[in-house]
Design an enzyme around this catalytic site. Structure first.
Site, PDB file in Angstrom:
ATOM      1  N   ASP A 109     123.434  61.509  68.035  1.00  0.00           N
ATOM      2  CA  ASP A 109     123.087  60.764  66.825  1.00  0.00           C
ATOM      3  C   ASP A 109     122.414  61.705  65.832  1.00  0.00           C
ATOM      4  OD1 ASP A 109     123.858  58.461  68.195  1.00  0.00           O
ATOM      5  OD2 ASP A 109     121.871  58.306  69.102  1.00  0.00           O
TER       6      ASP A 109
ATOM      7  N   ASP B  26     111.750  61.229  62.649  1.00  0.00           N
ATOM      8  CA  ASP B  26     111.907  61.171  64.113  1.00  0.00           C
ATOM      9  C   ASP B  26     111.217  62.367  64.738  1.00  0.00           C
ATOM     10  OD1 ASP B  26     113.906  59.639  63.035  1.00  0.00           O
ATOM     11  OD2 ASP B  26     115.283  59.993  64.684  1.00  0.00           O
TER      12      ASP B  26
ATOM     13  N   GLU C 179     113.822  60.742  73.771  1.00  0.00           N
ATOM     14  CA  GLU C 179     115.207  60.562  73.345  1.00  0.00           C
ATOM     15  C   GLU C 179     115.660  61.717  72.459  1.00  0.00           C
ATOM     16  OE1 GLU C 179     116.484  56.573  71.733  1.00  0.00           O
ATOM     17  OE2 GLU C 179     117.526  57.904  70.352  1.00  0.00           O
ATOM     18  N   GLU C 180     114.732  62.378  71.805  1.00  0.00           N
ATOM     19  CA  GLU C 180     115.077  63.464  70.882  1.00  0.00           C
ATOM     20  C   GLU C 180     115.191  64.834  71.545  1.00  0.00           C
ATOM     21  OE1 GLU C 180     116.061  62.811  68.036  1.00  0.00           O
ATOM     22  OE2 GLU C 180     115.336  60.757  67.804  1.00  0.00           O
TER      23      GLU C 180
ATOM     24  N   ASP D  42     111.084  56.774  73.001  1.00  0.00           N
ATOM     25  CA  ASP D  42     111.957  56.921  71.845  1.00  0.00           C
ATOM     26  C   ASP D  42     110.981  56.936  70.670  1.00  0.00           C
ATOM     27  OD1 ASP D  42     113.654  56.756  69.738  1.00  0.00           O
ATOM     28  OD2 ASP D  42     114.770  55.005  70.444  1.00  0.00           O
TER      29      ASP D  42
ATOM     30  N   LEU E  59     111.077  57.231  67.396  1.00  0.00           N
ATOM     31  CA  LEU E  59     111.319  56.364  66.230  1.00  0.00           C
ATOM     32  C   LEU E  59     112.688  55.727  66.364  1.00  0.00           C
ATOM     33  CD1 LEU E  59     109.224  55.843  64.128  1.00  0.00           C
ATOM     34  CD2 LEU E  59     110.346  57.452  62.633  1.00  0.00           C
ATOM     35  N   ASP E  60     112.674  54.535  66.900  1.00  0.00           N
ATOM     36  CA  ASP E  60     113.941  53.842  67.139  1.00  0.00           C
ATOM     37  C   ASP E  60     114.408  53.143  65.863  1.00  0.00           C
ATOM     38  OD1 ASP E  60     115.991  52.770  68.940  1.00  0.00           O
ATOM     39  OD2 ASP E  60     115.075  50.859  68.398  1.00  0.00           O
TER      40      ASP E  60
ATOM     41  N   GLU F 186     115.055  52.978  75.941  1.00  0.00           N
ATOM     42  CA  GLU F 186     115.132  51.729  75.172  1.00  0.00           C
ATOM     43  C   GLU F 186     115.274  50.497  76.071  1.00  0.00           C
ATOM     44  OE1 GLU F 186     118.374  53.374  73.023  1.00  0.00           O
ATOM     45  OE2 GLU F 186     117.228  53.744  71.210  1.00  0.00           O
TER      46      GLU F 186
END
Ligand code: AHM
Ligand code: MG
Length: 336
Positions: A65, A71, A94-95, A117, A119-120, A276
């Site tokens: 993504d 983020d 997640e990053e 995560d 900044l979802d 998530e």
């Protein structure tokens, strides 16, 4: 005691700790530090329109993504706060492709690993729509004296000791559970504290909304299309923000169901199990709701095989998740 008295997040966490014999305060410290990180990220999310940190960074994250600048900022701040906490031996984000070992403080072995995560819903940042931070905490499984390993992260959601999210919305709210109910805290910007605002949250058994990216309707499996048709037949309203934290937050309070089924682009679903689905499932179940995947397995029982594993998800009011399950059972029997 005056029931109108303000109870801050810190005070609430410490009180909860005192209720458990043998609690050492380590988890308490960790949750408090996540609260601090949330305040810092909140400040930056609010200022984002004013400073030049908006916009697409141009890189892609592990899951392919597009990463946006905020983020990365949120990611850094969370890592920094968890490093300073000394209660967390390693983090996964997640990053970031691999998990990161954190140095201990005063040679004290840390018991917990944190996944988040940062900044979802980041595609919403540029247009001033709510985003959120999601976190999940596990007790490490590996020997406390050595380095942590991937097994510390690849635990089922049932083994989470705490999970929560922060929604940066019209107000900033932190919601978390340690497996003893769910409580919500609203940030009072005038005093800079999260204050208890939603005690023992209970999700309604049903709701008036369903939440799914209906633009992908034709890409969904037959049983999912049938269930969505059913929601429409029931005259349920469709609400989809494109920010899971915001969509699930609404459902937690008003009832409803959130779906991210398999599509052609994402046959295993888009959302990440560890960052998530698991934490949101823990919170929703603790509030009396349910969370399953397209194969009708309980999200919290899925055995993760890799850090960035994706999962399909149906999450929300218990009666609505049961109904969706019945549709999948009925229509997949028809096609098989
Ligand atoms: P992100 O973590 O890269 O922001 O992606 C996750 C988000 C969820 O918050 C949201 O529910 C979903 O992606 C929306 O995806 P889509 O635009 O495919 O509907
Ligand atoms: Mg996300």
């Amino acid at each position: 005691m005056d029931i109108n008295r303000i109870i801050t997040l810190d005070e609430f966490i410490i009180r909860q700790q005192n209720e458990f014999a043998g609690a050492t305060g380590e988890l308490t410290g960790l949750l408090r530090d996540i609260g601090v990180a949330a305040k810092i990220v909140n400040r930056e999310v609010n200022r984002a329109g004013l400073v030049n940190i908006l916009g697409i960074e141009g890189t892609e994250n592990q899951s392919g993504d597009v990463v946006q600048k905020l983020d990365l900022y949120a990611n850094e701040k969370l890592i920094e706060c968890l490093k300073n906490s000394g209660e967390c031996c390693a983090i996964a984000s997640e990053e970031i492709e691999n998990f990161i070992e954190l140095p201990g403080i005063h040679d004290k072995p840390a018991k917990y690993v944190v996944l988040f995560d940062p900044l979802d819903g980041s595609s919403n940042i540029d247009v001033n729509v709510s985003v959120g931070t999601i976190f999940s905490i596990f007790r490490r499984k590996s020997d406390f004296t050595g380095p942590s390993n991937i097994g510390d992260f690849l635990q089922t959601g049932l083994e989470q000791v705490a999970a929560g999210y922060v929604i940066y919305g019209t107000s900033t709210i932190l919601v978390y559970t340690t497996g003893h109910g769910v409580n919500g805290f609203t940030l009072d910007p005038s005093i800079g504290e999260f204050c208890l605002s939603h005690r023992n949250i209970q999700i309604p058994k049903r709701g008036q909304y369903y939440s799914v990216n209906q633009g992908y309707y034709l890409k969904f499996d037959l049983e999912m299309r049938r269930y969505i048709d059913h929601c429409s037949d029931l005259n349920l309203g469709l609400r989809y923000i494109g920010s899971m934290v915001s969509d699930v937050h609404r459902i937690l309070f008003q009832g409803g169901i959130f779906l991210y089924p398999s599509t052609r682009k994402y046959p295993n679903g888009k959302l990440r199990l560890l960052y998530e689905c698991n934490p949101m499932a823990f919170i929703v179940e603790q509030a009396g709701g349910k969370a399953i995947n397209n194969h009708l397995n309980r999200i919290l029982e899925i055995d993760p095989k890799e850090l960035h594993q994706r999962s399909t998800i149906a999450i929300g009011s218990p009666d609505m998740v049961d109904e969706m399950k019945a549709f999948v059972e009925r229509y997949s029997a028809v096609t098989s």
